[in-house]
Every structure is written in structure tokens, then in C-alpha cells.
Design a protein around this motif. Structure first.
Motif, mmCIF file in Angstrom:
data_model
loop_
_atom_site.group_PDB
_atom_site.id
_atom_site.type_symbol
_atom_site.label_atom_id
_atom_site.label_comp_id
_atom_site.label_asym_id
_atom_site.label_seq_id
_atom_site.Cartn_x
_atom_site.Cartn_y
_atom_site.Cartn_z
ATOM 1 N N MET A 198 7.141 24.908 -8.299
ATOM 2 C CA MET A 198 6.149 24.613 -9.331
ATOM 3 C C MET A 198 4.938 23.911 -8.715
ATOM 4 S SD MET A 198 7.217 25.489 -12.479
ATOM 5 C CE MET A 198 6.800 24.321 -13.770
ATOM 6 N N ALA A 199 3.760 24.204 -9.259
ATOM 7 C CA ALA A 199 2.531 23.646 -8.715
ATOM 8 C C ALA A 199 2.498 22.121 -8.755
ATOM 9 C CB ALA A 199 1.333 24.211 -9.473
ATOM 10 N N ASP A 200 3.075 21.537 -9.798
ATOM 11 C CA ASP A 200 3.049 20.072 -9.899
ATOM 12 C C ASP A 200 4.345 19.429 -9.405
ATOM 13 O OD1 ASP A 200 4.833 20.742 -11.862
ATOM 14 O OD2 ASP A 200 3.731 19.819 -13.522
ATOM 15 N N TYR A 201 5.243 20.243 -8.859
ATOM 16 C CA TYR A 201 6.497 19.787 -8.247
ATOM 17 C C TYR A 201 7.502 19.183 -9.229
ATOM 18 C CZ TYR A 201 3.462 20.431 -4.281
ATOM 19 O OH TYR A 201 2.577 20.964 -3.396
ATOM 20 N N THR A 202 7.228 19.244 -10.547
ATOM 21 C CA THR A 202 8.140 18.629 -11.508
ATOM 22 C C THR A 202 9.504 19.302 -11.525
ATOM 23 O OG1 THR A 202 7.196 20.009 -13.256
ATOM 24 C CG2 THR A 202 6.315 17.782 -13.027
ATOM 25 N N SER A 203 9.508 20.620 -11.317
ATOM 26 C CA SER A 203 10.773 21.352 -11.373
ATOM 27 C C SER A 203 11.183 21.904 -10.015
ATOM 28 C CB SER A 203 10.661 22.513 -12.370
ATOM 29 O OG SER A 203 10.405 22.035 -13.663
ATOM 30 N N THR A 204 10.517 21.424 -8.973
ATOM 31 C CA THR A 204 10.776 21.975 -7.644
ATOM 32 C C THR A 204 12.247 21.884 -7.219
ATOM 33 O OG1 THR A 204 8.504 21.734 -6.858
ATOM 34 C CG2 THR A 204 10.217 21.724 -5.192
ATOM 35 N N PRO A 205 12.938 20.746 -7.425
ATOM 36 C CA PRO A 205 14.353 20.720 -7.021
ATOM 37 C C PRO A 205 15.164 21.825 -7.687
ATOM 38 C CG PRO A 205 13.576 18.503 -7.480
ATOM 39 C CD PRO A 205 12.499 19.436 -7.940
ATOM 40 N N PHE A 239 7.980 20.239 1.563
ATOM 41 C CA PHE A 239 8.870 20.864 2.556
ATOM 42 C C PHE A 239 10.048 19.980 2.947
ATOM 43 C CE2 PHE A 239 5.699 18.819 5.335
ATOM 44 C CZ PHE A 239 6.472 18.292 6.373
ATOM 45 N N GLU A 240 9.883 18.658 2.872
ATOM 46 C CA GLU A 240 11.012 17.782 3.216
ATOM 47 C C GLU A 240 12.127 17.889 2.176
ATOM 48 O OE1 GLU A 240 8.541 14.290 5.515
ATOM 49 O OE2 GLU A 240 7.925 15.053 3.555
ATOM 50 N N LEU A 241 11.740 17.968 0.916
ATOM 51 C CA LEU A 241 12.729 18.189 -0.146
ATOM 52 C C LEU A 241 13.397 19.544 0.031
ATOM 53 C CD1 LEU A 241 14.093 17.536 -2.858
ATOM 54 C CD2 LEU A 241 12.069 18.492 -3.999
ATOM 55 N N ALA A 242 12.614 20.555 0.385
ATOM 56 C CA ALA A 242 13.167 21.892 0.584
ATOM 57 C C ALA A 242 14.203 21.901 1.701
ATOM 58 C CB ALA A 242 12.039 22.873 0.895
ATOM 59 N N ILE A 243 13.911 21.190 2.776
ATOM 60 C CA ILE A 243 14.858 21.116 3.893
ATOM 61 C C ILE A 243 16.147 20.425 3.447
ATOM 62 C CG2 ILE A 243 15.269 20.017 6.141
ATOM 63 C CD1 ILE A 243 12.248 20.549 6.723
#
Length: 266
Positions: A198-205, A239-243
Motif C-alpha cells: 500500500m502507498a501509505d504502508y498502513t496495510s503493508t504487513p 524493505f526492512e519489514l519485507a525482509i
């Protein structure tokens, strides 16, 4: 730093010519980019170690969208080899001017009429990360066969956020598309899954966890180990969360190269 490395312009908008900066400006930018690249690798290593993972298993793709050849060359001279582009016109303009041992990743939306120029002008295209339907998979398969190059690695792009503005197959369709690539496209090599958070990272996890779930389903259906199926997720802002959540391929643009430089509209 929160711009999307994969953010696509509308389908009918063309990218302008990338202007080369002055030699002095290019040298300064190159030094900054090389330092930024080293910082990115330090952060990748720290994120991997925090998650109990091996840093060497994580690929950093330097996304050079809108950036000049001179700047890409300086990042190359700093030892980097994996670069990504979003637009066919840009990559076919840049790639012939740069060393042949660069491993190019195409990460933007790919239209059928652009497949042939992409594959013929960029023989060192390592991977297309954005296959999102059978039509584009079939076209890539056919052109790769016609020009006689080695099998092309591809990823299936999954729209994990459900946003209409994003390209990618729905999560429910990722198994079917991956199976089509593996079983019906002999000139392609299925290599993994890609998504944009998501662009604002709210739902990225949740987006990243969804892609990991898709990988489990795909690998079970195809009978392949999950270690052989890359997860391309994570950009400058996440990217750190993604890793931490399992990414093996991060796409870093503005953190390495600086802010995007789009041509001004008249």
C-alpha cells in the motif's frame, strides 16, 4: 523516500528522454548513490540478521527509473550488478550504453506490443517480475522462442492490496497463472511472486503476509520447495519489514538514486 519504485504511469503516458546531468553534478550524484547503496546493504544485513535469515539470500535490485546512464554506471562501478526499470522505452535506451554483465529486471507493467523490442534490445534481461495474465506470459514465451535466447525468468505479479490502480493477478488467481507459466510456457522459467504494498504502508504487513501465503499455495500445487520461489516485495519505505516477512528480492530506487526526476508537462 516513500515513492513507489514500481509505481506505474497511466498506460497511455510515455516516458520522456532521460537527460544527462553535467559531469560535475554526475560525479557528486554518483558518490552519493554509491554511499547510499552501501547503507542499503548494511540495512539489509541488519534486517536479515534480526529475522534470523542469511543476508546473502536477499537480492537488492537498484531501480534506476528516470535516472541517467552516467549515474547508473557509477553505481555499477561501485560493484552493483542488479538493476531494475519500469518502462520499456527507458530500458532499451539505457541498456545498450551499459556493460553487458548487468542483470536487468523489468518491473513495470508490460504491454504485448513492447515484448519484442524489450527482449531483442536487452539480451541481458535477467527477469520480468510483472507477469499478470496468461496473454503476456504467452507473448513472452513465443518471442523468447523465436529469437532463440535462453529461457527467461519471470515472476507472477499479485495484487495483494486489492487496489484497482494496481496491476497484478488477484491472490485467488496466482496459483493458476503460476501453473500456466510452468506447464505451458517452455521458454519461461517460473521464479517467484511479486507485489507492491500500500502507498501509505498502513496495510503493508498484510500485503506481504498475503504474498507469502500465495507462495505456499503455489509451491504446494507445483510441487517445488519454497526456497526455489522468490518473493519480490519491499521498496525504499518498507524493505526492512519485507525482509522480516520473508522477502528475497527488494526493489530500491529513491533511497539509492534520490528523488524521481520526471519530465515536466507542457
Amino acid at each position: 523516500m516513500n515513492d513507489l519504485e514500481n509505481e506505474e504511469k497511466p498506460k497511455n503516458e510515455q516516458t520522456g528522454h532521460v537527460a544527462e546531468p553535467s559531469m560535475a553534478a554526475a560525479a557528486m550524484d554518483g558518490v552519493a548513490a554509491a554511499a547510499a547503496l552501501r547503507s542499503v546493504f548494511q540495512r539489509v544485513n541488519q534486517a536479515a540478521e534480526k529475522a534470523g535469515r542469511v543476508p546473502d539470500r536477499i537480492r537488492v535490485v537498484a531501480v534506476s527509473k528516470t535516472k541517467p546512464v552516467s549515474l547508473i554506471r557509477q553505481v555499477y562501478d561501485a560493484g552493483h550488478r542488479s538493476f531494475g526499470e519500469n518502462y520499456v522505452q527507458e530500458i532499451i535506451e539505457k541498456a545498450p550504453q551499459l556493460p553487458e554483465d548487468i542483470e536487468w529486471h523489468f518491473i513495470g507493467n508490460l504491454q504485448s506490443n513492447k515484448v519484442k523490442p524489450l527482449l531483442t534490445v536487452v539480451p541481458n534481461l535477467k527477469m520480468v517480475e510483472s507477469v499478470d495474465d496468461e496473454k503476456i506470459a504467452n507473448m513472452l514465451d513465443r518471442v523468447v522462442g523465436n529469437i532463440g535466447r535462453t529461457p527467461l525468468k519471470v515472476m507472477v505479479q499479485v495484487n495483494t492490496s486489492g487496489e484497482e490502480s494496481k496491476f497484478g493477478v488477484e491472490p485467488s488467481g496466482c496459483v493458476g497463472l503460476a501453473k500456466h507459466v510452468k506447464e505451458a510456457c517452455s521458454n519461461l522459467e517460473f521464479s517467484g511472486l511479486m507485489t507492491i504494498g500500500m502507498a501509505d504502508y498502513t496495510s503493508t504487513p498484510e500485503n506481504f503476509k498475503m504474498l507469502a501465503k500465495c507462495r505456499s499455495e503455489v509451491c504446494k500445487e507445483l510441487g517445488i520447495p519454497e526456497e526455489q520461489c522468490d518473493l519480490s516485495m519491499g521498496m525504499s519505505g518498507d524493505f526492512e519489514l519485507a525482509i522480516e516477512l520473508g522477502s528475497t528480492n527488494v526493489r530500491i530506487g529513491s533511497t539509492i538514486f534520490g528523488a524521481r526526476e520526471y519530465p515536466k508537462k507542457n
